[in-house]
Design a protein around this motif. Structure first.
Motif, PDB file in Angstrom:
ATOM      1  N   PHE A 102      -1.200  -0.456 -14.306  1.00  0.00           N
ATOM      2  CA  PHE A 102      -1.634   0.891 -13.949  1.00  0.00           C
ATOM      3  C   PHE A 102      -1.578   1.044 -12.436  1.00  0.00           C
ATOM      4  O   PHE A 102      -2.133   0.229 -11.693  1.00  0.00           O
ATOM      5  CB  PHE A 102      -3.060   1.112 -14.458  1.00  0.00           C
ATOM      6  N   LEU A 103      -0.900   2.078 -11.956  1.00  0.00           N
ATOM      7  CA  LEU A 103      -0.717   2.278 -10.519  1.00  0.00           C
ATOM      8  C   LEU A 103      -1.910   2.937  -9.850  1.00  0.00           C
ATOM      9  O   LEU A 103      -1.925   3.116  -8.641  1.00  0.00           O
ATOM     10  CB  LEU A 103       0.545   3.114 -10.267  1.00  0.00           C
ATOM     11  N   GLY A 104      -2.908   3.326 -10.636  1.00  0.00           N
ATOM     12  CA  GLY A 104      -4.100   3.930 -10.056  1.00  0.00           C
ATOM     13  C   GLY A 104      -4.191   5.416 -10.341  1.00  0.00           C
ATOM     14  O   GLY A 104      -3.207   6.072 -10.694  1.00  0.00           O
ATOM     15  N   LEU A 105      -5.379   5.967 -10.176  1.00  0.00           N
ATOM     16  CA  LEU A 105      -5.601   7.376 -10.509  1.00  0.00           C
ATOM     17  C   LEU A 105      -4.854   8.367  -9.622  1.00  0.00           C
ATOM     18  O   LEU A 105      -4.473   9.428 -10.092  1.00  0.00           O
ATOM     19  CB  LEU A 105      -7.108   7.690 -10.498  1.00  0.00           C
ATOM     20  N   PRO A 106      -4.631   8.071  -8.350  1.00  0.00           N
ATOM     21  CA  PRO A 106      -3.842   9.053  -7.569  1.00  0.00           C
ATOM     22  C   PRO A 106      -2.461   9.309  -8.173  1.00  0.00           C
ATOM     23  O   PRO A 106      -1.993  10.439  -8.237  1.00  0.00           O
ATOM     24  CB  PRO A 106      -3.750   8.404  -6.190  1.00  0.00           C
ATOM     25  N   SER A 107      -1.783   8.249  -8.640  1.00  0.00           N
ATOM     26  CA  SER A 107      -0.434   8.412  -9.196  1.00  0.00           C
ATOM     27  C   SER A 107      -0.482   8.711 -10.689  1.00  0.00           C
ATOM     28  O   SER A 107       0.391   9.369 -11.235  1.00  0.00           O
ATOM     29  CB  SER A 107       0.396   7.149  -8.981  1.00  0.00           C
ATOM     30  N   LYS A 108      -1.505   8.177 -11.364  1.00  0.00           N
ATOM     31  CA  LYS A 108      -1.686   8.377 -12.812  1.00  0.00           C
ATOM     32  C   LYS A 108      -0.479   7.890 -13.610  1.00  0.00           C
ATOM     33  O   LYS A 108      -0.138   8.455 -14.644  1.00  0.00           O
ATOM     34  CB  LYS A 108      -1.957   9.857 -13.128  1.00  0.00           C
ATOM     35  N   ARG A 109       0.165   6.814 -13.143  1.00  0.00           N
ATOM     36  CA  ARG A 109       1.353   6.297 -13.812  1.00  0.00           C
ATOM     37  C   ARG A 109       1.216   4.805 -14.082  1.00  0.00           C
ATOM     38  O   ARG A 109       0.382   4.119 -13.492  1.00  0.00           O
ATOM     39  CB  ARG A 109       2.609   6.534 -12.947  1.00  0.00           C
ATOM     40  N   PHE A 110       2.080   4.333 -14.984  1.00  0.00           N
ATOM     41  CA  PHE A 110       2.138   2.915 -15.322  1.00  0.00           C
ATOM     42  C   PHE A 110       3.529   2.391 -14.985  1.00  0.00           C
ATOM     43  O   PHE A 110       4.515   3.115 -15.105  1.00  0.00           O
ATOM     44  CB  PHE A 110       1.840   2.705 -16.809  1.00  0.00           C
ATOM     45  N   ALA A 111       3.615   1.129 -14.594  1.00  0.00           N
ATOM     46  CA  ALA A 111       4.903   0.558 -14.200  1.00  0.00           C
ATOM     47  C   ALA A 111       4.972  -0.905 -14.621  1.00  0.00           C
ATOM     48  O   ALA A 111       4.012  -1.471 -15.137  1.00  0.00           O
ATOM     49  CB  ALA A 111       5.090   0.688 -12.687  1.00  0.00           C
ATOM     50  N   GLY A 112       6.139  -1.522 -14.400  1.00  0.00           N
ATOM     51  CA  GLY A 112       6.302  -2.931 -14.682  1.00  0.00           C
ATOM     52  C   GLY A 112       7.208  -3.237 -15.855  1.00  0.00           C
ATOM     53  O   GLY A 112       7.637  -4.370 -16.043  1.00  0.00           O
ATOM     54  N   THR A 113       7.497  -2.224 -16.675  1.00  0.00           N
ATOM     55  CA  THR A 113       8.411  -2.390 -17.801  1.00  0.00           C
ATOM     56  C   THR A 113       9.448  -1.270 -17.745  1.00  0.00           C
ATOM     57  O   THR A 113       9.197  -0.214 -17.154  1.00  0.00           O
ATOM     58  CB  THR A 113       7.656  -2.346 -19.144  1.00  0.00           C
ATOM     59  N   PRO A 114      10.622  -1.474 -18.347  1.00  0.00           N
ATOM     60  CA  PRO A 114      11.741  -0.524 -18.169  1.00  0.00           C
ATOM     61  C   PRO A 114      11.420   0.945 -18.466  1.00  0.00           C
ATOM     62  O   PRO A 114      11.729   1.818 -17.654  1.00  0.00           O
ATOM     63  CB  PRO A 114      12.803  -1.056 -19.138  1.00  0.00           C
ATOM     64  N   LEU A 115      10.805   1.223 -19.617  1.00  0.00           N
ATOM     65  CA  LEU A 115      10.588   2.626 -19.986  1.00  0.00           C
ATOM     66  C   LEU A 115       9.465   3.269 -19.181  1.00  0.00           C
ATOM     67  O   LEU A 115       9.545   4.453 -18.834  1.00  0.00           O
ATOM     68  CB  LEU A 115      10.319   2.744 -21.486  1.00  0.00           C
ATOM     69  N   ASP A 117       8.769   2.429 -16.107  1.00  0.00           N
ATOM     70  CA  ASP A 117       9.402   2.662 -14.805  1.00  0.00           C
ATOM     71  C   ASP A 117      10.280   3.914 -14.844  1.00  0.00           C
ATOM     72  O   ASP A 117      10.367   4.662 -13.861  1.00  0.00           O
ATOM     73  CB  ASP A 117      10.250   1.456 -14.399  1.00  0.00           C
ATOM     74  N   SER A 118      10.921   4.149 -15.994  1.00  0.00           N
ATOM     75  CA  SER A 118      11.757   5.345 -16.143  1.00  0.00           C
ATOM     76  C   SER A 118      10.924   6.617 -16.028  1.00  0.00           C
ATOM     77  O   SER A 118      11.352   7.607 -15.431  1.00  0.00           O
ATOM     78  CB  SER A 118      12.484   5.326 -17.495  1.00  0.00           C
ATOM     79  N   ILE A 119       9.734   6.603 -16.615  1.00  0.00           N
ATOM     80  CA  ILE A 119       8.848   7.766 -16.529  1.00  0.00           C
ATOM     81  C   ILE A 119       8.411   7.999 -15.083  1.00  0.00           C
ATOM     82  O   ILE A 119       8.346   9.140 -14.615  1.00  0.00           O
ATOM     83  CB  ILE A 119       7.627   7.582 -17.448  1.00  0.00           C
ATOM     84  N   VAL A 120       8.117   6.916 -14.371  1.00  0.00           N
ATOM     85  CA  VAL A 120       7.743   7.037 -12.959  1.00  0.00           C
ATOM     86  C   VAL A 120       8.875   7.691 -12.174  1.00  0.00           C
ATOM     87  O   VAL A 120       8.661   8.614 -11.380  1.00  0.00           O
ATOM     88  CB  VAL A 120       7.400   5.659 -12.357  1.00  0.00           C
ATOM     89  N   MET A 121      10.102   7.223 -12.391  1.00  0.00           N
ATOM     90  CA  MET A 121      11.260   7.777 -11.675  1.00  0.00           C
ATOM     91  C   MET A 121      11.513   9.234 -12.076  1.00  0.00           C
ATOM     92  O   MET A 121      11.874  10.062 -11.234  1.00  0.00           O
ATOM     93  CB  MET A 121      12.499   6.927 -11.936  1.00  0.00           C
ATOM     94  N   LEU A 122      11.307   9.540 -13.347  1.00  0.00           N
ATOM     95  CA  LEU A 122      11.496  10.916 -13.815  1.00  0.00           C
ATOM     96  C   LEU A 122      10.511  11.852 -13.127  1.00  0.00           C
ATOM     97  O   LEU A 122      10.881  12.946 -12.676  1.00  0.00           O
ATOM     98  CB  LEU A 122      11.312  10.962 -15.333  1.00  0.00           C
ATOM     99  N   ASN A 123       9.261  11.434 -13.025  1.00  0.00           N
ATOM    100  CA  ASN A 123       8.250  12.264 -12.373  1.00  0.00           C
ATOM    101  C   ASN A 123       8.462  12.357 -10.873  1.00  0.00           C
ATOM    102  O   ASN A 123       8.202  13.402 -10.273  1.00  0.00           O
ATOM    103  CB  ASN A 123       6.853  11.718 -12.686  1.00  0.00           C
ATOM    104  N   THR A 124       8.958  11.277 -10.279  1.00  0.00           N
ATOM    105  CA  THR A 124       9.272  11.312  -8.847  1.00  0.00           C
ATOM    106  C   THR A 124      10.360  12.339  -8.573  1.00  0.00           C
ATOM    107  O   THR A 124      10.275  13.120  -7.613  1.00  0.00           O
ATOM    108  CB  THR A 124       9.739   9.920  -8.365  1.00  0.00           C
TER     109      THR A 124
END
Length: 205
Positions: A102-115, A117-124
């Motif tokens: 969990f990247l924390g409440l400011p970002s409200k995203r999860f990372a570390g696995t392919p899909l 990470d894809s959601i993080v990039m999509l939102n970015t």
């Protein structure tokens, strides 16, 4: 034992092993200690097509739990909190093999696995859309980002997320939704969300 019988037994065992569905082990961990709400959040649990999971405690603003899934699945992680006004809030998360952080409440995203990470990039990419005013052109740009992602990734759990975002934000017309569902594969169209969309529009006809 006759040699032919032995080879037959080996073949049966091998077939049974090959046909046994493999599971994907995951861990989810994170911290909300730096957020003002950290002192109040007391547990987390998951909600997905399979139902609700047991609650996992949040201790000193940190949480960690693990489990397994037959395949990647879009889920919702729910944070419950106490205090003067108890409540809860939720965030999207894909359960898949690996260590999910969990990247924390400011970002409200999860990372570390392919899909995830894809959601993080999509939102970015969506957050990079610039507009002087929030108008139709702005929403068209957001819709195009989601539409492109869905068409390029028609058969995975992150696509369910992209589709859900577009539908819930009214970025897609009904006709577009039907077209996108036709593009998507079985892993998307057999989800509860996709079935609910189809049932909704069938009922409107």
């Amino acid at each position: 034992m006759k040699r032919s019988s032995f080879f037959l037994l080996c073949a049966i065992v091998l077939l049974a092993v090959c046909c046994t569905p493999s599971t994907q082990q995951y861990t989810v961990n994170g911290s909300i200690a730096k957020h003002p709400m950290a002192a109040y959040v007391d547990s987390v649990y998951l909600v997905n097509d399979l139902g609700e999971s047991a609650k996992s405690p949040v201790v000193d603003g940190k949480f960690s739990f693990e489990g397994e899934v037959a395949k990647p699945i879009l889920t919702t992680i729910v944070f419950t909190y106490g205090g003067a006004v108890p409540g809860k809030f939720s965030l999207p998360l894909i359960l898949e093999e690996g260590n999910i952080h969990f990247l924390g409440l400011p970002s409200k995203r999860f990372a570390g696995t392919p899909l995830n990470d894809s959601i993080v990039m999509l939102n970015t990419k969506a957050n990079e859309v610039q507009a002087d005013v929030i108008d139709e052109a702005y929403y068209d740009k957001l819709a195009k980002i989601l539409r492109t992602y869905i068409k390029n990734n028609p058969n995975d759990a992150s696509t369910v997320y992209a589709l859900r975002e577009g539908v819930n934000s009214d970025l897609f017309t009904e006709e577009e939704i039907w077209e996108l569902l036709q593009v998507c594969g079985v892993e998307v169209n057999t989800t509860k969300f996709a079935k609910e969309i189809c049932a909704k529009y069938d009922a409107m006809e």
